[in-house]
Design a protein around this motif. Structure first.
Motif, PDB file in Angstrom:
ATOM      1  N   VAL A  85       0.848  -1.190   0.000  1.00  0.00           N
ATOM      2  CA  VAL A  85       0.000   0.000   0.000  1.00  0.00           C
ATOM      3  C   VAL A  85       0.885   1.243   0.000  1.00  0.00           C
ATOM      4  CG1 VAL A  85      -1.849   1.262   1.155  1.00  0.00           C
ATOM      5  CG2 VAL A  85      -1.763  -1.234   1.323  1.00  0.00           C
ATOM      6  N   VAL A  86       0.607   2.139  -0.961  1.00  0.00           N
ATOM      7  CA  VAL A  86       1.315   3.420  -1.035  1.00  0.00           C
ATOM      8  C   VAL A  86       0.305   4.521  -0.739  1.00  0.00           C
ATOM      9  CG1 VAL A  86       2.624   5.004  -2.494  1.00  0.00           C
ATOM     10  CG2 VAL A  86       2.942   2.540  -2.752  1.00  0.00           C
ATOM     11  N   TYR A  87       0.628   5.354   0.249  1.00  0.00           N
ATOM     12  CA  TYR A  87      -0.280   6.415   0.678  1.00  0.00           C
ATOM     13  C   TYR A  87       0.172   7.761   0.137  1.00  0.00           C
ATOM     14  CZ  TYR A  87      -1.437   2.838   4.172  1.00  0.00           C
ATOM     15  OH  TYR A  87      -1.781   1.673   4.793  1.00  0.00           O
ATOM     16  N   GLN A  88      -0.777   8.667  -0.013  1.00  0.00           N
ATOM     17  CA  GLN A  88      -0.453  10.018  -0.480  1.00  0.00           C
ATOM     18  C   GLN A  88       0.454  10.731   0.512  1.00  0.00           C
ATOM     19  OE1 GLN A  88      -3.880  12.390  -1.473  1.00  0.00           O
ATOM     20  NE2 GLN A  88      -2.733  14.272  -1.615  1.00  0.00           N
ATOM     21  N   ASN A  89       0.230  10.521   1.812  1.00  0.00           N
ATOM     22  CA  ASN A  89       1.002  11.236   2.836  1.00  0.00           C
ATOM     23  C   ASN A  89       2.141  10.381   3.401  1.00  0.00           C
ATOM     24  OD1 ASN A  89      -0.442   9.387   4.283  1.00  0.00           O
ATOM     25  ND2 ASN A  89      -1.369  10.844   5.704  1.00  0.00           N
ATOM     26  N   LEU A 140      14.333  14.432   3.860  1.00  0.00           N
ATOM     27  CA  LEU A 140      14.099  14.086   2.457  1.00  0.00           C
ATOM     28  C   LEU A 140      13.142  15.059   1.793  1.00  0.00           C
ATOM     29  CD1 LEU A 140      13.486  10.230   2.789  1.00  0.00           C
ATOM     30  CD2 LEU A 140      15.673  11.411   2.489  1.00  0.00           C
ATOM     31  N   SER A 141      13.237  15.139   0.473  1.00  0.00           N
ATOM     32  CA  SER A 141      12.255  15.900  -0.298  1.00  0.00           C
ATOM     33  C   SER A 141      10.953  15.098  -0.367  1.00  0.00           C
ATOM     34  CB  SER A 141      12.774  16.138  -1.717  1.00  0.00           C
ATOM     35  OG  SER A 141      12.820  14.910  -2.430  1.00  0.00           O
ATOM     36  N   ALA A 142       9.878  15.738  -0.837  1.00  0.00           N
ATOM     37  CA  ALA A 142       8.581  15.046  -0.966  1.00  0.00           C
ATOM     38  C   ALA A 142       8.693  13.868  -1.916  1.00  0.00           C
ATOM     39  CB  ALA A 142       7.518  16.026  -1.453  1.00  0.00           C
ATOM     40  N   GLY A 143       9.410  14.053  -3.012  1.00  0.00           N
ATOM     41  CA  GLY A 143       9.577  12.961  -3.971  1.00  0.00           C
ATOM     42  C   GLY A 143      10.350  11.797  -3.389  1.00  0.00           C
ATOM     43  N   GLU A 144      11.386  12.113  -2.609  1.00  0.00           N
ATOM     44  CA  GLU A 144      12.159  11.051  -1.962  1.00  0.00           C
ATOM     45  C   GLU A 144      11.312  10.309  -0.931  1.00  0.00           C
ATOM     46  OE1 GLU A 144      16.750  12.739  -2.109  1.00  0.00           O
ATOM     47  OE2 GLU A 144      15.374  13.524  -0.608  1.00  0.00           O
ATOM     48  N   GLN A 145      10.512  11.048  -0.167  1.00  0.00           N
ATOM     49  CA  GLN A 145       9.648  10.396   0.815  1.00  0.00           C
ATOM     50  C   GLN A 145       8.663   9.447   0.130  1.00  0.00           C
ATOM     51  OE1 GLN A 145       7.706  13.044   3.561  1.00  0.00           O
ATOM     52  NE2 GLN A 145       9.594  14.098   4.111  1.00  0.00           N
ATOM     53  N   GLY A 149       8.184   5.364   0.539  1.00  0.00           N
ATOM     54  CA  GLY A 149       6.906   4.687   0.731  1.00  0.00           C
ATOM     55  C   GLY A 149       6.703   3.555  -0.262  1.00  0.00           C
ATOM     56  N   ILE A 150       7.109   3.781  -1.505  1.00  0.00           N
ATOM     57  CA  ILE A 150       7.000   2.732  -2.523  1.00  0.00           C
ATOM     58  C   ILE A 150       7.950   1.582  -2.206  1.00  0.00           C
ATOM     59  CG2 ILE A 150       7.424   2.194  -4.959  1.00  0.00           C
ATOM     60  CD1 ILE A 150       6.418   5.020  -5.612  1.00  0.00           C
ATOM     61  N   ALA A 151       9.172   1.920  -1.804  1.00  0.00           N
ATOM     62  CA  ALA A 151      10.139   0.876  -1.453  1.00  0.00           C
ATOM     63  C   ALA A 151       9.608  -0.013  -0.335  1.00  0.00           C
ATOM     64  CB  ALA A 151      11.470   1.517  -1.039  1.00  0.00           C
TER      65      ALA A 151
END
Length: 229
Positions: A85-89, A140-145, A149-151
């Motif tokens: 599960v990948v969340y927006q936040n 981390l930046s938002a993209g890195e965060q 989450g995906i990892a």
């Protein structure tokens, strides 16, 4: 055999809200698709039914041909281990390093520390995060965060990955990067179901699109039928 199937699924909340009404579709292994619709269309409820955060009121949700209505007790945790599960936040543990966050699903499984270390290094390298392994999420930046989450969602090699507005807080370039990562996962055999209201992004991805409107599945668009605006 579909990895996921909804057969005439409806969800009525106790307050009387009809979140889903007679929804039917199937997801094949390794397929990537989107579910879209306006806010309140039922996208998040659909994802919650897959993850057993909610239960269907009518109809059947089948995962690997098993009716989730029959999954109870300890079986719920076992089911969730098969789904990333990948969340927006992001929902990262802010006091733990990137490595610790990503390792969490494997720690919960009781995997040996040496094997966990190998897997974490491999997935961080694949997602361009190797240099950030010891960083805290706040660094981390938002993209890195989002990549962390995906990892974390894919490290246990789930059968299906569900993502709820994974690019909602990202700029267009980062959104495209995250979607490319998800598409690469489907090419490796993981089913990927993404809820998104970003129609432009969805169309650019050229994947199958399910359209929800007030809880009803009103369209199931094949990639070749998507037309640019």
């Amino acid at each position: 055999m579909p990895v996921l199937r909804f057969d005439n699924v409806s969800k009525l909340y106790s307050g009387g809200q009809q979140a889903l009404s007679d929804v039917s579709f199937a997801v094949e292994a390794g397929e990537m698709l989107f579910v879209t619709g306006r806010s309140g269309a039922g996208k998040s409820t659909l994802l919650k039914l897959i993850h057993l955060a909610e239960r269907a009121s009518r109809g059947a949700v089948l995962f690997e041909e098993r009716n989730l209505a029959r999954v109870r007790g300890g079986g719920i945790a076992a089911h969730r281990r098969k789904i990333g599960v990948v969340y927006q936040n992001h929902q990262l543990l802010m006091d733990r390093s990137v490595s610790d966050n990503v390792a969490l699903p494997l720690v919960l499984r009781g995997m040996k520390r040496v094997e966990i270390g190998k897997r974490v290094r491999s997935i961080l390298d694949r997602l361009g995060l190797a240099a950030r392994a010891r960083a805290l999420p706040s660094q981390l930046s938002a993209g890195e965060q989002q990549r962390v989450g995906i990892a974390r969602a894919v490290i246990a090699e789930p059968v299906l990955l569900v993502a709820d507005e994974p690019s909602g807080n990202l700029d267009p370039a980062l959104s495209a990067e995250i979607m490319a990562l998800l598409a690469a996962l489907s090419e490796r055999g993981t089913g990927v179901l993404v809820a998104s209201h970003d129609l432009g992004l969805v169309k650019r991805m050229r994947k199958r699109v399910l359209v929800l409107d007030q809880g009803r599945l009103v369209d199931d668009i094949a990639p070749e039928d998507l037309i640019d605006e």
